[in-house]
Structures are given as C-alpha cells and as structure tokens.
Write a protein that holds these residues in place. Structure first.
Motif, mmCIF file in Angstrom:
data_model
loop_
_atom_site.group_PDB
_atom_site.id
_atom_site.type_symbol
_atom_site.label_atom_id
_atom_site.label_comp_id
_atom_site.label_asym_id
_atom_site.label_seq_id
_atom_site.Cartn_x
_atom_site.Cartn_y
_atom_site.Cartn_z
ATOM 1 N N GLN A 124 0.807 -1.212 0.000
ATOM 2 C CA GLN A 124 0.000 0.000 0.000
ATOM 3 C C GLN A 124 0.843 1.267 0.000
ATOM 4 O OE1 GLN A 124 -2.731 -1.474 3.295
ATOM 5 N NE2 GLN A 124 -4.207 -0.373 2.042
ATOM 6 N N ARG A 149 -4.499 -8.220 -1.464
ATOM 7 C CA ARG A 149 -4.744 -6.847 -1.918
ATOM 8 C C ARG A 149 -3.946 -6.520 -3.173
ATOM 9 N NH1 ARG A 149 -7.332 -2.693 -0.072
ATOM 10 N NH2 ARG A 149 -7.717 -3.727 1.926
ATOM 11 N N GLU A 187 -5.955 -5.554 -6.605
ATOM 12 C CA GLU A 187 -5.795 -4.225 -7.205
ATOM 13 C C GLU A 187 -5.224 -4.333 -8.617
ATOM 14 O OE1 GLU A 187 -3.638 -1.790 -4.483
ATOM 15 O OE2 GLU A 187 -5.357 -1.525 -3.144
ATOM 16 N N LYS A 240 -7.917 -5.306 -10.869
ATOM 17 C CA LYS A 240 -9.021 -4.347 -10.801
ATOM 18 C C LYS A 240 -10.274 -4.973 -10.182
ATOM 19 C CE LYS A 240 -7.332 -1.607 -14.701
ATOM 20 N NZ LYS A 240 -6.735 -0.592 -13.843
ATOM 21 N N PRO A 254 -12.443 -5.168 -6.604
ATOM 22 C CA PRO A 254 -12.563 -4.510 -5.296
ATOM 23 C C PRO A 254 -12.228 -5.463 -4.157
ATOM 24 C CG PRO A 254 -14.726 -4.911 -6.242
ATOM 25 C CD PRO A 254 -13.734 -5.223 -7.316
ATOM 26 N N ASN A 280 -12.723 4.065 -7.384
ATOM 27 C CA ASN A 280 -11.576 3.245 -6.981
ATOM 28 C C ASN A 280 -11.872 1.746 -7.088
ATOM 29 O OD1 ASN A 280 -9.817 5.403 -6.420
ATOM 30 N ND2 ASN A 280 -10.767 5.701 -4.426
ATOM 31 N N ARG A 281 -12.654 1.390 -8.106
ATOM 32 C CA ARG A 281 -12.947 -0.018 -8.417
ATOM 33 C C ARG A 281 -13.625 -0.757 -7.265
ATOM 34 N NH1 ARG A 281 -7.516 0.440 -9.858
ATOM 35 N NH2 ARG A 281 -6.944 -1.057 -8.254
ATOM 36 N N LYS A 282 -14.365 -0.048 -6.429
ATOM 37 C CA LYS A 282 -14.975 -0.684 -5.254
ATOM 38 C C LYS A 282 -16.372 -1.239 -5.524
ATOM 39 C CE LYS A 282 -12.570 1.787 -1.573
ATOM 40 N NZ LYS A 282 -12.734 2.661 -0.378
ATOM 41 N N GLU A 312 -12.250 3.055 -12.151
ATOM 42 C CA GLU A 312 -11.748 3.885 -11.053
ATOM 43 C C GLU A 312 -12.532 5.187 -10.932
ATOM 44 O OE1 GLU A 312 -7.579 4.564 -11.254
ATOM 45 O OE2 GLU A 312 -7.070 2.434 -11.415
#
Length: 244
Positions: free
Chosen positions: A59, A78, A82, A85, A87, A154-156, A215
C-alpha cells in the motif's frame, strides 16, 4: 504531594494491567487462528500481467516479493486484487476479507467523492427543489440544461443504481450516459459505455449502470435532440453496490 504520587501510581498500574490484557487477547487470538510456517521470500520470480511485466507493491508503493511455501508462490490478496481491478475490503470485526466487494453494502451516490458541473448541474437541499413529482427527497442533483458529474469509485463497486426523473415543465426525454473518466482512459474517454433514458411519463425511473473495474466515471445528462431545457433530477435514493 502524596496523593498525587498515589494517583500516578494507580494510573501506571492500570496501564500495565491494560497492556497485559491486550497482549493476552492478541496471544489468545494468535494461538487459536495463526500457525507458524517455514517459508521464504522468492526474489527470483517475476510476474507478467496481461502481457506486460508487473511488479507487485504494497500500500505504500514499495515492491514486494512472492512468498515461497511448499512448492507454490504466494502474494498478498490486496496486491493481486488491485492489479486485476477487483474490489477488496477487510472487515476487522468479522475477520473477513471480501474479494469483489461486500455483497449487501450500499453507498449513497451523494456520499461519494464527486466533481459536478456547477453551471448547469447543482446539488440542492432546497425543499422546493427536492420535491420531485409529488415526492419529497432530502437532496437532488438538478440539471436544467445539460450536465456532467464525475464520481471516483476506486474499483470498489459493480453497479450504479441511479434513480432519476424529469419534472415539469420538462417535455423531452433525457439521456444518462456512462463514460470512463479516469485520466489514462485516452480515446476510450469519449466512448459511451452505457446509455439509459428517462421520459416525463416515467415519473421516477431506476437506471442500472455496470461500473465494475472502473476507477472514475462520468455521467453525462442531456436531451437526445439537444433541447437545452430538460429539467432532470438525480435523486438521493441512488446508490452504488456490488449486486444482489
């Protein structure tokens, strides 16, 4: 002076006891849920993602190496999510890692980071403007000519469930178009990913846009025949989620 000394001593004892309890709980959790292993950082392995050399990072942006254990290479969830892509969320209370987003979680649209065209599109909490076709809302985005709203995801999320309406004296159908608004989108930024329409006869209509992997998005609102007076409203019942 003696009283102050006694108070300080009592505070130190409480802090000491609290530290012991915290360590005990942590140790108990580790004893039940964690098992030590013998593993190695594999700094010799490299990764190719979609045809390009890829360096996994933490991160803080620092490179991380794969962990080699019993013939397999492992990376943090994570970093992979990420890169692909997808979430990812961590719930510390339940100790669950959600890959693909939390299924039942809904985020109201106006709680999201957004940039609004503040000339023709305006957020309003004015009761006179949030009364839409006889129903009172707390907040709306009013677009009386045409407008854009950029929202950072943010691709959530997988879906945008957009509740919209055309109000009086609007006489024209209104189109809501979805674009990829990320800076590196390039030529694809001008490509409509999805388009839905709302007519004055609809009263209130639910539009579902698929936003998985994006994103940042742009919702462009305009009449298909370019009539400037559209009187459209995006309602505060709109939200983002990860599907049913």
């Amino acid at each position: 002076m003696k009283m102050n000394f006694m108070k300080m001593k009592a505070v130190k004892i409480l802090l000491f006891v609290g530290t012991i309890l915290a360590c005990s709980f942590a140790s108990a959790y580790a004893a039940v849920n964690m098992e030590p292993i013998n593993a190695f950082f594999n700094r010799g392995v490299s990764f190719v993602l979609n045809g390009e050399l890829w360096q996994p990072k933490d991160q803080a942006g620092k490179p991380i190496a794969a962990i080699y254990y019993k013939g397999s290479n492992y990376l943090p969830a994570r970093a992979l999510a990420e890169a692909l892509k997808i979430p990812i969320d961590y719930d510390a209370t339940s100790q669950k890692i959600y890959i693909g987003g939390k299924p039942a979680e809904k985020t109201p649209i106006f709680a999201m980071p957004m940039e609004i065209d503040n000339i023709y599109a305006i957020l309003s909490k004015d009761p006179a403007e949030t009364l839409v076709n006889g129903k009172q809302f707390k907040q709306v985005l009013k677009i009386d000519q045409y407008g854009d709203v950029n929202i950072t995801l943010n691709r959530k999320y997988k879906r945008l469930v957009l509740n919209a309406a055309v109000i009086s004296p609007g006489e024209h159908e209104v189109e809501f178009s979805l674009y990829n608004a990320v800076d590196i989108a390039g030529n694809t930024a001008s490509t409509i990913l999805e388009k839905h329409s709302v007519s004055p006869e609809d009263n209130e209509k639910q539009l579902i846009f698929h936003v998985e992997g994006l994103e940042k998005i742009k919702i462009h609102v305009q009449s298909p025949n370019l009539n400037p007076y559209i009187y459209a409203r995006i309602l505060d019942t709109s939200y983002f989620d990860n599907g049913d």
